[in-house]
Write an enzyme that holds these catalytic residues in place. Structure first.
Site, PDB file in Angstrom:
ATOM      1  N   TYR A 166       0.865  -1.190   0.000  1.00 19.16           N
ATOM      2  CA  TYR A 166       0.000   0.000   0.000  1.00 19.16           C
ATOM      3  C   TYR A 166       0.895   1.231   0.000  1.00 19.16           C
ATOM      4  CZ  TYR A 166      -4.349   2.530   0.691  1.00 19.16           C
ATOM      5  OH  TYR A 166      -5.422   3.377   0.532  1.00 19.16           O
ATOM      6  N   ARG A 177      -8.859  11.237  -7.628  1.00 15.04           N
ATOM      7  CA  ARG A 177      -8.012  11.899  -6.620  1.00 15.04           C
ATOM      8  C   ARG A 177      -7.244  10.823  -5.868  1.00 15.04           C
ATOM      9  NH1 ARG A 177      -7.367  12.863  -1.508  1.00 15.04           N
ATOM     10  NH2 ARG A 177      -9.114  11.466  -1.028  1.00 15.04           N
ATOM     11  N   LYS A 224      -5.752  -1.740  -1.389  1.00 11.20           N
ATOM     12  CA  LYS A 224      -6.603  -1.619  -0.199  1.00 11.20           C
ATOM     13  C   LYS A 224      -7.194  -2.975   0.189  1.00 11.20           C
ATOM     14  CE  LYS A 224      -8.377   2.014   2.181  1.00 11.20           C
ATOM     15  NZ  LYS A 224      -7.865   3.379   2.346  1.00 11.20           N
ATOM     16  N   GLU A 269     -13.393   4.969  -2.513  1.00  8.18           N
ATOM     17  CA  GLU A 269     -11.981   5.280  -2.303  1.00  8.18           C
ATOM     18  C   GLU A 269     -11.501   6.301  -3.329  1.00  8.18           C
ATOM     19  OE1 GLU A 269      -8.164   4.928  -0.489  1.00  8.18           O
ATOM     20  OE2 GLU A 269     -10.128   4.191   0.136  1.00  8.18           O
ATOM     21  N   ASP A 270     -10.928   7.373  -2.851  1.00 12.09           N
ATOM     22  CA  ASP A 270     -10.206   8.356  -3.668  1.00 12.09           C
ATOM     23  C   ASP A 270     -11.022   8.935  -4.811  1.00 12.09           C
ATOM     24  OD1 ASP A 270      -8.100   8.222  -2.010  1.00 12.09           O
ATOM     25  OD2 ASP A 270      -6.747   7.174  -3.346  1.00 12.09           O
ATOM     26  N   ASP A 293     -13.799   5.597   3.003  1.00 14.77           N
ATOM     27  CA  ASP A 293     -12.649   5.520   3.903  1.00 14.77           C
ATOM     28  C   ASP A 293     -11.905   6.840   4.000  1.00 14.77           C
ATOM     29  OD1 ASP A 293     -10.823   4.013   5.623  1.00 14.77           O
ATOM     30  OD2 ASP A 293      -9.383   4.332   4.007  1.00 14.77           O
ATOM     31  N   ASP A 294     -11.858   7.614   2.917  1.00 15.38           N
ATOM     32  CA  ASP A 294     -11.156   8.897   2.967  1.00 15.38           C
ATOM     33  C   ASP A 294     -11.800   9.839   3.975  1.00 15.38           C
ATOM     34  OD1 ASP A 294      -9.386   8.247   0.733  1.00 15.38           O
ATOM     35  OD2 ASP A 294     -11.198   8.379  -0.472  1.00 15.38           O
ATOM     36  N   ASN A 325      -0.153  11.285   2.706  1.00 15.96           N
ATOM     37  CA  ASN A 325       0.574  10.194   2.059  1.00 15.96           C
ATOM     38  C   ASN A 325       0.845  10.562   0.607  1.00 15.96           C
ATOM     39  OD1 ASN A 325       0.733   8.109   4.082  1.00 15.96           O
ATOM     40  ND2 ASN A 325      -1.476   7.881   3.905  1.00 15.96           N
TER      41      ASN A 325
END
Length: 655
Positions: free
Chosen positions: A187, A240, A258, A329-330, A352-353, A502
């Site tokens: 990851y 993103r 993930k 996610e993202d 999750d973000d 990150n």
């Protein structure tokens, strides 16, 4: 005569190989009355006027020609979508019927050198693998030797990916037993580099690739997934990815990575995981120019069209896999908030973000407050970064203060959010995105604070949280100002500093910098891992231990708890409970070291604790659909019985 001269020049230009502009100028060198520079400029202008190609940039022209050749959709209608008509279903061999290479080439079935003599005979494997049996420790040792022989993180990732495609049990055993070393490869931070190069590195499919061009065929595509009844999917549109921007279909690497952690950290069986990318184009010009790019070579559609596409995806998921948990996610910030608000009450999903990041940071903050020596009433938090992660984290922390007796307004007033334009206020003159309005300040009395230093001087915070994806934004002056504001409140107080972006190249500051600029008093947590830092103090070195506020401490356990409780949706109570459970999962050694998160080697233990408490929260909120008899048993026998239930259902390969 003048005509002949011009025609000569024109002729020379049209046959440039015969006469150069310099020779023309030489022929006219008798005009000594004008300075050389003026003559040169004059002839340049005349040559440009006469030569129609002189103003064309060949490189730019070649680039446009190349882009045109890559655009296979030019001239076609972009708003008509046909449904894929598959004429047959795929018949897969059952594991019990498979033999020989059918077994060895299926990573879910291949056990490598762990096959027993009886299994080798039963499955016709004699001679197809070396005539040797090895224990799992030897096989893991071999794998780690190969990893250590590879020079770059990408090379190590590629080896692990190859291992995963051949022998899932061994891959996850290696990951679980070496999680500290290998999680950064599987990851963040390595997965960011993998996503940047995904189209170049691609060798085989590992996900479902759902193009907006096939939006009428989403159910067909979902049914094509070879493993029946997946329990969790991670879906991204690549808009993103981490702090790297819009990567389009290349962002699928984040879904793959993930889900590897859902298995490695929480034991969700790999056959029950499903990585998905929604390919709706990209705004990334570099990808659009890349001839190897695997995604839709088009700009992203308007928000309303994208909304329709995601609506269709969610409806198809519920029809085909009604029990599957969807983790977003993202997605870019506005879409992330909009989709979460739109689907959270009608589908089993979470982001999750927003929620996972918020929960893991809240868990660390709970521990940090206990170590800081700053009373709750004196806590003030500045957030550098007001995107989906920043606002999501801040909202989780608001809930923390509400549960400690503050009103919502009192809790919200403890937070100051800063973006690229400065402190987020109602009157600073720009149109605020919807997600920022909740934390916009109106007590600034008309003053605007444009820099982080100005905000710290104004607020006098006890904690500084970074979610900017901008390396080095926490400068020495910023960190020292934070320490000074905390020290001014009294002795024994410690500043809280969370540079959470990150990968490491986006971290707001390093652990070593934080220790040096606060003389070791800081309570530190980062998004990516840092090494311990030793400082000489008299005869003995003092070792400072960093904390990694990685979402892996929360999302695997949250997902596992939602799955095992058969929750009909993921509630705020379940998310908050995951944070509270994580904050209470440290052992005595970790507490003694001043840590606020467990050692990463204990992430599976933490995930079981989080999953158990999330299941209880689902029960309290009335969203668990488990049989009443099951809950009656747990309510009689307590955590020991529930822990056993969880452990009996998690994947622990080659044990």
């Amino acid at each position: 005569m003048a005509y002949n001269t011009n025609s000569t020049v024109s002729s020379d230009i049209s046959t440039a190989c015969s006469t150069s502009p310099s020779s023309i100028f030489s022929a006219r060198s008798s005009y000594n009355s004008l300075p050389d520079k003026l003559i040169s400029l004059s002839f340049q202008r005349r040559l440009s006027a006469l030569n129609p190609l002189s103003t064309i940039d060949p490189a730019s022209l070649q680039g446009r020609i190349k882009m045109s050749s890559l655009d296979g959709l030019r001239g076609y209608s972009q708003d008509h979508y046909a449904e894929v008509q598959q004429e047959r279903t795929t018949d897969y061999v059952q594991e019990s019927d498979a033999g020989g290479y059918q077994v060895l080439r299926e990573p879910l079935w291949n056990k490598g050198l762990s096959f027993t003599p009886e299994e080798r005979i039963q499955k016709n494997l004699s001679g197809l693998i070396p005539h040797a049996m090895e224990d799992v420790e030897t096989q893991v040792q071999r794998c780690m030797k190969v990893i250590h022989s590879r020079q770059t993180p990408i090379d190590k990732y590629l080896y692990l990916s190859s291992l995963k495609s051949q022998n899932l049990d061994l891959f996850y055993r290696v990951l679980i037993d070496n999680v500290r070393e290998l999680m950064p490869l599987v990851y963040t931070p390595t997965i960011g580099d993998v996503c940047l190069q995904y189209s170049t590195l691609y060798t085989r499919p590992e996900a479902l690739y759902i193009s907006i061009k096939q939006r009428k065929s989403i159910r067909t595509i979902l049914r094509n997934w070879p493993n029946p009844n997946p329990e969790i999917c991670v879906v991204t549109d690549g808009s993103r990815i981490l702090g790297l921007g819009d990567l389009g279909v290349n962002g699928v690497g984040i879904s793959i990575g993930k889900l590897a952690l859902y298995t490695g950290a929480a034991g969700i069986h790999p056959s029950k995981t499903l990585p998905i990318v929604l390919d709706a184009g990209t705004a990334n010009e570099e990808n659009l120019r890349d001839p190897l790019y695997l995604g839709l070579r088009a700009k992203r559609p308007p928000p309303d069209v994208m909304q329709e596409f995601v609506d269709e995806f969610m409806e198809a998921v519920r029809d085909v896999y009604p029990e599957m948990l969807v983790q977003f996610e993202d997605f870019e910030t506005e879409k992330a908030f909009n989709y979460l608000a739109r689907y959270r009450d009608t589908y089993k999903c979470f982001n999750d973000d927003i929620q996972g990041t918020g929960a893991v940071v809240l868990a660390g903050y709970i521990g940090a407050v206990n170590l800081s020596g700053v009373p709750l009433e004196d806590q003030r938090l500045v957030f550098m970064g007001a995107g989906s992660a920043g606002v999501g984290v801040a909202k989780q922390m608001v809930e923390y203060y509400i549960r400690r007796g503050l009103s919502e307004d009192e809790a919200r007033d403890k937070f100051w959010l800063v973006d690229t334009k400065g402190l987020v206020t109602w009157d600073r003159g720009d149109k605020l995105p919807e997600h920022k309005k909740y934390f916009a300040r109106e007590d600034n009395e008309g003053r605007q604070f444009r820099t982080l230093e100005e905000v710290i001087e104004y607020v006098k915070p006890s904690a500084l949280v970074g979610l900017t994806a901008t390396f080095g934004v926490f400068t020495e002056s910023v960190v020292r100002a934070l320490k000074a504001s905390v020290d001014a409140g009294g002795s024994g107080r410690r500043p809280i500093l969370f540079p959470l972006s990150n990968p490491l190249t986006k971290a707001e500051c390093t652990f070593e910098q934080a220790i040096q600029w606060t003389e070791g008093s800081v309570i530190f947590a980062s998004g990516s891992p840092f090494s311990p830092f030793a400082v000489k103090s008299g005869d003995k070195p003092v070792t400072y231990w960093p904390n990694q506020g990685n979402n892996v401490y929360v999302f695997p356990g949250l997902g596992l708890g939602a799955i095992l409780s058969k929750a009909s949706k993921v509630t705020d109570e379940m998310v908050y409970t995951s944070a509270a459970a994580l904050s209470e999962s440290l052992n005595a050694e970790e507490v003694e070291k001043g840590l606020i998160y467990p050692h990463i080697e204990r992430v599976r233990d933490a995930s079981i604790t989080v999953a158990r408490e999330v299941m209880k929260a689902a029960r309290r909120d009335g969203v668990s659909t488990l049989p009443e008899e099951q809950w009656n048993e747990w309510e009689e026998w307590g955590d020991i019985a529930m822990n056993k239930y969880i452990k009996d259902r998690i994947y622990d390969p080659l044990k």
